[in-house]
Enzyme design. Structure first.
Site, PDB file in Angstrom:
ATOM      1  N   GLU A 290      45.730  93.431-100.267  1.00  0.00           N
ATOM      2  CA  GLU A 290      44.920  94.351 -99.463  1.00  0.00           C
ATOM      3  C   GLU A 290      43.445  94.127 -99.774  1.00  0.00           C
ATOM      4  O   GLU A 290      43.056  94.040-100.944  1.00  0.00           O
ATOM      5  CB  GLU A 290      45.330  95.795 -99.794  1.00  0.00           C
ATOM      6  CG  GLU A 290      44.517  96.822 -99.031  1.00  0.00           C
ATOM      7  CD  GLU A 290      44.958  98.252 -99.318  1.00  0.00           C
ATOM      8  OE1 GLU A 290      46.162  98.553 -99.202  1.00  0.00           O
ATOM      9  OE2 GLU A 290      44.087  99.063 -99.678  1.00  0.00           O
TER      10      GLU A 290
ATOM     11  N   THR B 296      41.668  97.409 -95.003  1.00  0.00           N
ATOM     12  CA  THR B 296      41.569  98.871 -94.917  1.00  0.00           C
ATOM     13  C   THR B 296      40.636  99.293 -93.778  1.00  0.00           C
ATOM     14  O   THR B 296      39.879  98.486 -93.232  1.00  0.00           O
ATOM     15  CB  THR B 296      41.076  99.494 -96.245  1.00  0.00           C
ATOM     16  OG1 THR B 296      39.751  99.036 -96.489  1.00  0.00           O
ATOM     17  CG2 THR B 296      41.996  99.138 -97.385  1.00  0.00           C
TER      18      THR B 296
HETATM   19  P1  FAD Z   1      50.109 111.614 -93.771  1.00  0.00           P
HETATM   20  O1  FAD Z   1      51.374 110.858 -93.852  1.00  0.00           O
HETATM   21  O2  FAD Z   1      49.707 112.140 -92.448  1.00  0.00           O
HETATM   22  O3  FAD Z   1      50.185 112.807 -94.815  1.00  0.00           O
HETATM   23  C1  FAD Z   1      49.023 113.551 -95.164  1.00  0.00           C
HETATM   24  C2  FAD Z   1      49.416 114.892 -95.732  1.00  0.00           C
HETATM   25  O4  FAD Z   1      49.762 115.770 -94.679  1.00  0.00           O
HETATM   26  C3  FAD Z   1      50.599 114.849 -96.662  1.00  0.00           C
HETATM   27  O5  FAD Z   1      50.360 115.751 -97.692  1.00  0.00           O
HETATM   28  C4  FAD Z   1      51.734 115.287 -95.771  1.00  0.00           C
HETATM   29  O6  FAD Z   1      52.789 115.815 -96.516  1.00  0.00           O
HETATM   30  C5  FAD Z   1      51.054 116.309 -94.898  1.00  0.00           C
HETATM   31  N1  FAD Z   1      51.641 116.485 -93.556  1.00  0.00           N
HETATM   32  C6  FAD Z   1      51.271 115.835 -92.448  1.00  0.00           C
HETATM   33  N2  FAD Z   1      51.977 116.275 -91.389  1.00  0.00           N
HETATM   34  C7  FAD Z   1      52.820 117.191 -91.856  1.00  0.00           C
HETATM   35  C8  FAD Z   1      53.819 117.984 -91.240  1.00  0.00           C
HETATM   36  N3  FAD Z   1      54.095 117.913 -89.963  1.00  0.00           N
HETATM   37  N4  FAD Z   1      54.500 118.814 -92.039  1.00  0.00           N
HETATM   38  C9  FAD Z   1      54.230 118.896 -93.327  1.00  0.00           C
HETATM   39  N5  FAD Z   1      53.310 118.177 -93.963  1.00  0.00           N
HETATM   40  C10 FAD Z   1      52.605 117.345 -93.228  1.00  0.00           C
HETATM   41  N6  FAD Z   1      42.828 105.642 -96.277  1.00  0.00           N
HETATM   42  C11 FAD Z   1      41.891 105.208 -95.401  1.00  0.00           C
HETATM   43  O7  FAD Z   1      41.025 105.996 -95.004  1.00  0.00           O
HETATM   44  N7  FAD Z   1      41.892 103.921 -94.956  1.00  0.00           N
HETATM   45  C12 FAD Z   1      42.811 103.003 -95.358  1.00  0.00           C
HETATM   46  O8  FAD Z   1      42.790 101.858 -94.941  1.00  0.00           O
HETATM   47  C13 FAD Z   1      43.803 103.432 -96.281  1.00  0.00           C
HETATM   48  N8  FAD Z   1      44.772 102.571 -96.719  1.00  0.00           N
HETATM   49  C14 FAD Z   1      45.756 103.035 -97.550  1.00  0.00           C
HETATM   50  C15 FAD Z   1      46.779 102.145 -97.952  1.00  0.00           C
HETATM   51  C16 FAD Z   1      47.808 102.574 -98.791  1.00  0.00           C
HETATM   52  C17 FAD Z   1      48.877 101.621 -99.225  1.00  0.00           C
HETATM   53  C18 FAD Z   1      47.817 103.929 -99.242  1.00  0.00           C
HETATM   54  C19 FAD Z   1      48.909 104.403-100.140  1.00  0.00           C
HETATM   55  C20 FAD Z   1      46.816 104.807 -98.847  1.00  0.00           C
HETATM   56  C21 FAD Z   1      45.778 104.381 -98.001  1.00  0.00           C
HETATM   57  N9  FAD Z   1      44.765 105.239 -97.571  1.00  0.00           N
HETATM   58  C22 FAD Z   1      43.793 104.794 -96.715  1.00  0.00           C
HETATM   59  C23 FAD Z   1      44.707 106.615 -98.072  1.00  0.00           C
HETATM   60  C24 FAD Z   1      45.387 107.616 -97.123  1.00  0.00           C
HETATM   61  O9  FAD Z   1      44.705 107.663 -95.903  1.00  0.00           O
HETATM   62  C25 FAD Z   1      45.367 108.984 -97.804  1.00  0.00           C
HETATM   63  O10 FAD Z   1      46.279 108.990 -98.860  1.00  0.00           O
HETATM   64  C26 FAD Z   1      45.557 110.185 -96.912  1.00  0.00           C
HETATM   65  O11 FAD Z   1      45.226 111.371 -97.645  1.00  0.00           O
HETATM   66  C27 FAD Z   1      46.957 110.387 -96.391  1.00  0.00           C
HETATM   67  O12 FAD Z   1      47.317 109.413 -95.526  1.00  0.00           O
HETATM   68  P2  FAD Z   1      48.833 109.309 -94.986  1.00  0.00           P
HETATM   69  O13 FAD Z   1      48.866 108.287 -93.953  1.00  0.00           O
HETATM   70  O14 FAD Z   1      49.786 109.225 -96.085  1.00  0.00           O
HETATM   71  O15 FAD Z   1      48.928 110.767 -94.310  1.00  0.00           O
END
Ligand code: FAD
Length: 286
Positions: free
Chosen positions: A17, A48
């Site tokens: 990454e 990212t």
């Molecule tokens: P989600 O899966 O949407 O979850 C976010 C939160 O909302 C969780 O606590 C989830 O439980 C809760 N939630 C959402 N919908 C519901 C629902 N319907 N019911 C209950 N709970 C709900 N960030 C960047 O800005 N750019 C990047 O390129 C980037 N790359 C990443 C790559 C990896 C491998 C990882 C692990 C993280 C990366 N991140 C990046 C960070 C990520 O954006 C953050 O961790 C962010 O806070 C959550 O993203 P997510 O896609 O997991 O969110």
């Protein structure tokens, strides 16, 4: 090629990454890093999007830069921050024309400059919304993020897994974990996913330990903890960054070797666009 197919046909391998550079110097450093890491024949490379305060436009440029290396399977990340259906569709069309077959679908973190940012007021409020749109677009293999210690906004691991299941069932093809420094969290995550009958591949996200203070600070923002024993090992080298980094590399090698011993053969490395530490680890574990 779809990453899900690459993961099926390559029993072992590593993915890298990167983050998008802002300056000409940063671009040069990225190209040099890619030039070194491509020799490890990565399963894929990812870029990212809007992470760590870097604005989103840089991602498209950086993706184009990576595509010039024609041997790499390039996966852009995409987040919900500021996203709307029209713009997402336009971006996906562009990516498709460029030959992109994979997208990492994420919610993103609230922009630091917006104090009262509310994802519920966004057109796309969570990663599941993006996964649905990508699935409907029909072309892309979809990656999502999962959290060995639970996402920082969830109260319990059970709650975290309930939502993870919904997100994956919406159409995710594989997952990459947030960083962790104690493999038991990764094994327990796999166990929780197994109990929920989630069967997609889950690559461990590996952030090499270098400067323990910086990593600890960074990790705490996403609820990843560094075990006391590891912290103590590294603290012995306080004031001597080169030796602390060396110890951190050794710790990361040990963690990776333990994963391999437990049947894990595909890894996603957070490179921070720096090849030296990554090559030291890969040369030791391969
Ligand atoms: P989600 O899966 O949407 O979850 C976010 C939160 O909302 C969780 O606590 C989830 O439980 C809760 N939630 C959402 N919908 C519901 C629902 N319907 N019911 C209950 N709970 C709900 N960030 C960047 O800005 N750019 C990047 O390129 C980037 N790359 C990443 C790559 C990896 C491998 C990882 C692990 C993280 C990366 N991140 C990046 C960070 C990520 O954006 C953050 O961790 C962010 O806070 C959550 O993203 P997510 O896609 O997991 O969110």
């Amino acid at each position: 090629m779809q990453i899900s197919d690459i993961l099926k046909t390559n029993e072992r391998g590593v993915a890298f990454e990167f983050f998008p550079p802002k300056t000409a110097q940063g671009k040069q450093a990225l190209l040099e890093t890619v030039g070194i890491l491509k020799h490890y024949k990565p399963l894929y490379v990812s870029m990212t999007y809007g992470a760590g305060g870097v604005t989103q436009e840089y991602t498209k440029d950086a993706v184009s830069l990576l595509l010039k290396e024609q041997t790499l399977e390039v996966m852009p990340h995409l987040t919900c921050v500021g996203a709307n259906a029209g713009a997402i569709q336009g971006l996906l069309d562009d990516y498709r024309k460029q030959g992109i077959d994979n997208i990492m679908a994420l919610r993103g973190d609230p922009p630091k400059e917006c104090r009262d940012f509310d994802f519920n007021k966004q057109e796309f409020s969570c990663a599941r919304d993006l996964v649905r749109v990508l699935k409907a677009a029909g072309h892309f293999c979809i990656g999502v993020a999962v959290y060995p210690q639970g996402h920082i906004e969830t109260d319990t691991l059970e709650q975290d897994m309930e939502y993870t299941k919904l997100k994956i069932d919406a159409g995710a093809d594989f997952a990459v974990t947030q960083m962790f420094f104690d493999n038991t969290y990764y094994y327990a995550l796999l166990e929780r996913m197994h109990k929920k009958k989630i069967t997609i591949p889950v690559l461990p996200g590996i952030l090499p330990l270098t400067d323990v203070t910086k990593v600890k600070q960074f990790a705490s923002l996403c609820r990843a903890t560094i075990p006391r024993s590891i912290e103590e090992r590294m603290e012995r080298y306080r004031g001597n960054p080169a030796d602390m980094e060396k110890e951190g590399i050794d710790v990361t090698i040990e963690l990776c070797r333990d994963l391999v011993k437990n049947g894990v053969n595909q890894f996603h490395f957070f490179t921070l666009n720096k090849p030296k530490v990554i090559t030291a680890i890969l040369d030791a574990i391969r």
